[in-house]
Structures are given as structure tokens and as C-alpha cells.
Enzyme design. Structure first.
Site, PDB file in Angstrom:
ATOM      1  N   LYS A  66       5.135 -14.658 -65.215  1.00  0.00           N
ATOM      2  CA  LYS A  66       5.657 -13.455 -65.881  1.00  0.00           C
ATOM      3  C   LYS A  66       4.659 -12.841 -66.863  1.00  0.00           C
ATOM      4  O   LYS A  66       4.626 -11.620 -67.038  1.00  0.00           O
ATOM      5  CB  LYS A  66       6.981 -13.769 -66.580  1.00  0.00           C
ATOM      6  CG  LYS A  66       8.118 -14.053 -65.594  1.00  0.00           C
ATOM      7  CD  LYS A  66       9.434 -14.309 -66.297  1.00  0.00           C
ATOM      8  CE  LYS A  66      10.492 -14.751 -65.310  1.00  0.00           C
ATOM      9  NZ  LYS A  66      11.796 -15.007 -65.918  1.00  0.00           N
ATOM     10  N   ASP A 102      15.526  -9.709 -67.663  1.00  0.00           N
ATOM     11  CA  ASP A 102      16.164 -10.974 -68.059  1.00  0.00           C
ATOM     12  C   ASP A 102      17.142 -10.781 -69.218  1.00  0.00           C
ATOM     13  O   ASP A 102      18.238 -11.359 -69.219  1.00  0.00           O
ATOM     14  CB  ASP A 102      15.096 -12.003 -68.477  1.00  0.00           C
ATOM     15  CG  ASP A 102      14.434 -12.674 -67.282  1.00  0.00           C
ATOM     16  OD1 ASP A 102      15.049 -12.687 -66.185  1.00  0.00           O
ATOM     17  OD2 ASP A 102      13.315 -13.184 -67.443  1.00  0.00           O
TER      18      ASP A 102
HETATM   19  P1  NAP Z   1       8.447 -21.507 -70.886  1.00  0.00           P
HETATM   20  O1  NAP Z   1       7.791 -20.214 -71.236  1.00  0.00           O
HETATM   21  O2  NAP Z   1       7.652 -22.567 -70.203  1.00  0.00           O
HETATM   22  O3  NAP Z   1       9.026 -22.097 -72.277  1.00  0.00           O
HETATM   23  C1  NAP Z   1       9.631 -23.370 -72.293  1.00  0.00           C
HETATM   24  C2  NAP Z   1      10.330 -23.594 -73.630  1.00  0.00           C
HETATM   25  O4  NAP Z   1      11.045 -24.842 -73.535  1.00  0.00           O
HETATM   26  C3  NAP Z   1       9.387 -23.718 -74.819  1.00  0.00           C
HETATM   27  O5  NAP Z   1      10.000 -23.137 -75.946  1.00  0.00           O
HETATM   28  C4  NAP Z   1       9.264 -25.249 -74.991  1.00  0.00           C
HETATM   29  O6  NAP Z   1       8.988 -25.647 -76.320  1.00  0.00           O
HETATM   30  C5  NAP Z   1      10.668 -25.680 -74.625  1.00  0.00           C
HETATM   31  N1  NAP Z   1      10.749 -27.074 -74.183  1.00  0.00           N
HETATM   32  C6  NAP Z   1      10.261 -27.595 -73.025  1.00  0.00           C
HETATM   33  N2  NAP Z   1      10.564 -28.907 -72.935  1.00  0.00           N
HETATM   34  C7  NAP Z   1      11.260 -29.223 -74.070  1.00  0.00           C
HETATM   35  C8  NAP Z   1      11.845 -30.419 -74.555  1.00  0.00           C
HETATM   36  N3  NAP Z   1      11.792 -31.579 -73.857  1.00  0.00           N
HETATM   37  N4  NAP Z   1      12.503 -30.379 -75.730  1.00  0.00           N
HETATM   38  C9  NAP Z   1      12.581 -29.217 -76.445  1.00  0.00           C
HETATM   39  N5  NAP Z   1      12.025 -28.052 -76.033  1.00  0.00           N
HETATM   40  C10 NAP Z   1      11.374 -28.066 -74.860  1.00  0.00           C
HETATM   41  O7  NAP Z   1       9.728 -21.285 -69.964  1.00  0.00           O
HETATM   42  P2  NAP Z   1      10.652 -19.972 -69.925  1.00  0.00           P
HETATM   43  O8  NAP Z   1      10.086 -18.975 -68.994  1.00  0.00           O
HETATM   44  O9  NAP Z   1      10.907 -19.553 -71.330  1.00  0.00           O
HETATM   45  O10 NAP Z   1      11.990 -20.525 -69.239  1.00  0.00           O
HETATM   46  C11 NAP Z   1      12.872 -21.372 -69.955  1.00  0.00           C
HETATM   47  C12 NAP Z   1      14.047 -21.759 -69.089  1.00  0.00           C
HETATM   48  O11 NAP Z   1      14.859 -20.622 -68.831  1.00  0.00           O
HETATM   49  C13 NAP Z   1      13.625 -22.305 -67.721  1.00  0.00           C
HETATM   50  O12 NAP Z   1      14.369 -23.469 -67.482  1.00  0.00           O
HETATM   51  C14 NAP Z   1      13.992 -21.201 -66.750  1.00  0.00           C
HETATM   52  O13 NAP Z   1      14.349 -21.717 -65.501  1.00  0.00           O
HETATM   53  C15 NAP Z   1      15.184 -20.563 -67.444  1.00  0.00           C
HETATM   54  N6  NAP Z   1      15.385 -19.144 -67.080  1.00  0.00           N
HETATM   55  C16 NAP Z   1      16.546 -18.808 -66.430  1.00  0.00           C
HETATM   56  C17 NAP Z   1      16.775 -17.493 -66.063  1.00  0.00           C
HETATM   57  C18 NAP Z   1      18.051 -17.119 -65.354  1.00  0.00           C
HETATM   58  O14 NAP Z   1      18.117 -16.025 -64.779  1.00  0.00           O
HETATM   59  N7  NAP Z   1      19.075 -17.939 -65.398  1.00  0.00           N
HETATM   60  C19 NAP Z   1      15.826 -16.504 -66.349  1.00  0.00           C
HETATM   61  C20 NAP Z   1      14.657 -16.865 -67.026  1.00  0.00           C
HETATM   62  C21 NAP Z   1      14.458 -18.204 -67.386  1.00  0.00           C
HETATM   63  P3  NAP Z   1       7.461 -25.739 -76.854  1.00  0.00           P
HETATM   64  O15 NAP Z   1       7.050 -24.337 -77.207  1.00  0.00           O
HETATM   65  O16 NAP Z   1       7.546 -26.637 -78.019  1.00  0.00           O
HETATM   66  O17 NAP Z   1       6.645 -26.323 -75.713  1.00  0.00           O
END
Ligand code: NAP
Length: 273
Positions: A66, A102
């Protein structure tokens, strides 16, 4: 001629987007196809160029591309510029336009499908990655009493808050926190936008997190996540991110085709399957 669309990601084989858009197209009578396109980690830009060169009209972009999609675009919608991330590409002959659906997808699922208004509510958004950047602006537009962004790496939550304070004049009740600082705080709406659920994990949260009548939302779908189990144990209603997935897809469909498909039947069908 049939207009061509795709979702590009890595991995992408699991994506429900082709099935969702096929159903939208059928129900609205649109002559279009929609497929999943896998891109190697160093091949995102080349896959977009190939699809566009073959006459593709638009793409959805999913993990982990993204931010690269944002960098690739010649023009951006305001919400994509604010989110610094793009999940919807409009592939024109002269330019690529980026959008981010989103945030509106999440807010529609919360407020329309699930009946949880944002106005005046204390909202906790967990995570400061791409998904949180996508939804923070639309959440603020709903005028919550406060929006707290908590993240494992606190500096990223601070950065996110600084970014949105600069662009949202109504972002006064926006604050960053680490999870350990949430003790003694209570929220009406708690949204998990971390990817911890994907690996069966969750942030360490105080048991007092939920205010009476609170609602919990995990953006991950297709499983009962540890965060959802935590909410249920606390006697709190919760939902997964399936409705957000369908609503963001519907918004992309509207951007491309100018038609708004019905989402309720698609959500119901996906839940049933
Ligand atoms: P991302 O940019 O990789 O960010 C991941 C986030 O999760 C970061 O804030 C990270 O913290 C945190 N994190 C990861 N592992 C963790 C743990 N064990 N404990 C606490 N925090 C943790 O991912 P993203 O694009 O934001 O997506 C996040 C989630 O939203 C994904 O699971 C994705 O599938 C979901 N999503 C769903 C939709 C939907 O339509 N339903 C749309 C978009 C995203 P740090 O900064 O400390 O690493």
C-alpha cells in the site's frame, strides 16, 4: 469490451476480493472482470505496469504494497494523501490515481452495519501501521470524544498523531500511548488494527479497558482472534473485519464504476460460507 480489474498482493491467493467484486458486478450489471495478481516483493511496480499495459482499468492493492502504491501514483484523493497509503488504483492512459477506501469501509461497517456511532465516544485504535493511517482520519471525522492510538512501538503512534493533528483541525482529542499506559483508562470502542491477530497474538491489555456497553472490533477476519476472545471473556460484544473488507471493496467499486453495490447480502453470504 469487458473492463479488467485486479487485486495485487503478496500473498494474494487467499483474497476474497475477486469473489466480492464478481458478485458486485453481477448484481449491478457491470461488464467487468476481476482477478488476483501475485507480485514478487521486488515486482509490484512491474506488475502494475504490465496490467495497465494490457488495458487494465483499476487495481486494489493489499499487503505489503500500500505504501509503494502511494509512491507510484501521479495523483491522489485527499483521503489517500492523508493516509499516506493507497489501496485503490485508477489506471488511466496518462496517469495513475490513488485512493484509500479502508477508512470509509471501517466506519460504514461500524456505524451502518453494526450500529455503533462514533460521535462522543472514547475510541482506542491499536496499531500504528498502514491500516491505522487509513482509518484514523475517517474515525476523527466521526467526532469521537477522544481517539487514543496505542502501539507496541510508541514512537510510531506519536508520529501518526502528529501527522493527523497537522491535517485535521478537529483532531484535538487525539493522543498516543503505549499499551502499559492504558491501565485505569476505559473506552467505548476498541479497534484492533495490529497484525498480531494473524499470528495468534494480541497486545497486553488491562482488564479494565472496556467501559460498560463497550464494543470491540478486530480488523482481521475469518477467525476468532485472541483479542476477540479477550473481549468475549470481558462480556463485551465484538466483530471481526469481514464487514470492513466488503465495505472498502464497495467503495473501490464505486470509485471505478460510479455505482454503489449492496453490501449486506455479500457480507451475509461470506459469513454463511
Ligand atoms: P502493518 O503496517 O504491518 O502494521 C502492523 C501493526 O501491528 C503495527 O502497529 C505493529 O506494531 C503491530 N503489531 C504487529 N505484531 C504485534 C504484536 N505481536 N503485538 C502488538 N502489536 C503488534 O499492517 P497493517 O497494514 O496496518 O494491517 C494491520 C492489520 O489490519 C492486518 O492484520 C490486516 O490484515 C488488517 N486489515 C484488514 C482490513 C480489512 O478490510 N478488514 C483492511 C486493512 C488491514 P509495531 O509498530 O510495534 O511493529
Amino acid at each position: 469490451m469487458t473492463d479488467r480489474y485486479a487485486v495485487v498482493g503478496n500473498p494474494v491467493a487467499h483474497s476474497k476480493s475477486p469473489a466480492i467484486h464478481a458478485r458486485f458486478a453481477r448484481e449491478t450489471g457491470q461488464d467487468m472482470s476481476y482477478v488476483a495478481v501475485f507480485a514478487a516483493l521486488d515486482g509490484f511496480e512491474a506488475e502494475v505496469a504490465r496490467f495497465r499495459g494490457e488495458g487494465g482499468c483499476g487495481m486494489n492493492v493489499t499487503l505489503p504494497f500500500k505504501h509503494r502504491a502511494f509512491a507510484l501514483c501521479n495523483t491522489l484523493s485527499e483521503r489517500a494523501a492523508h493516509a499516506r497509503a493507497v489501496n485503490t488504483l485508477v489506471l488511466g492512459p496518462d496517469a495513475i490515481r490513488g485512493d484509500n477506501t479502508d477508512g470509509v469501509g471501517l466506519v460504514r461497517d461500524l456505524t451502518v452495519n453494526l450500529g455503533h456511532a462514533l460521535e462522543g465516544r472514547r475510541v482506542l485504535l491499536m496499531g500504528a501501521g498502514g491500516a491505522s493511517y487509513g482509518v484514523a482520519g475517517p474515525l476523527l471525522d466521526g467526532h469521537p470524544a477522544e481517539l487514543v492510538i496505542a502501539n507496541r512501538t510508541v514512537s510510531k503512534a506519536v508520529e501518526l498523531c502528529e501527522h493527523f493533528r497537522r491535517i485535521h483541525t478537529h483532531a484535538a482529542p487525539l493522543a498516543a500511548a503505549g499499551y502499559e499506559a492504558l491501565g485505569g483508562r476505559a473506552f467505548d470502542l476498541v479497534i484492533n488494527a495490529t497484525s498480531a491477530s494473524l499470528v495468534g497474538d494480541m497486545p497486553v491489555l488491562p482488564p479494565t479497558l472496556f467501559a460498560p456497553g463497550a464494543f470491540a472490533y478486530d480488523m482481521v477476519y475469518g477467525r476468532v482472534t485472541p483479542f476477540m476472545a479477550f473481549a468475549v471473556d470481558a462480556g463485551v460484544d465484538c466483530a471481526d473485519g469481514l464487514g470492513m473488507l466488503v465495505e472498502q471493496a464497495a467503495e473501490s467499486f464505486h470509485v471505478w464504476r460510479g455505482v454503489r453495490p449492496d453490501t449486506q447480502s455479500v457480507i451475509a453470504q461470506l459469513r454463511a460460507s
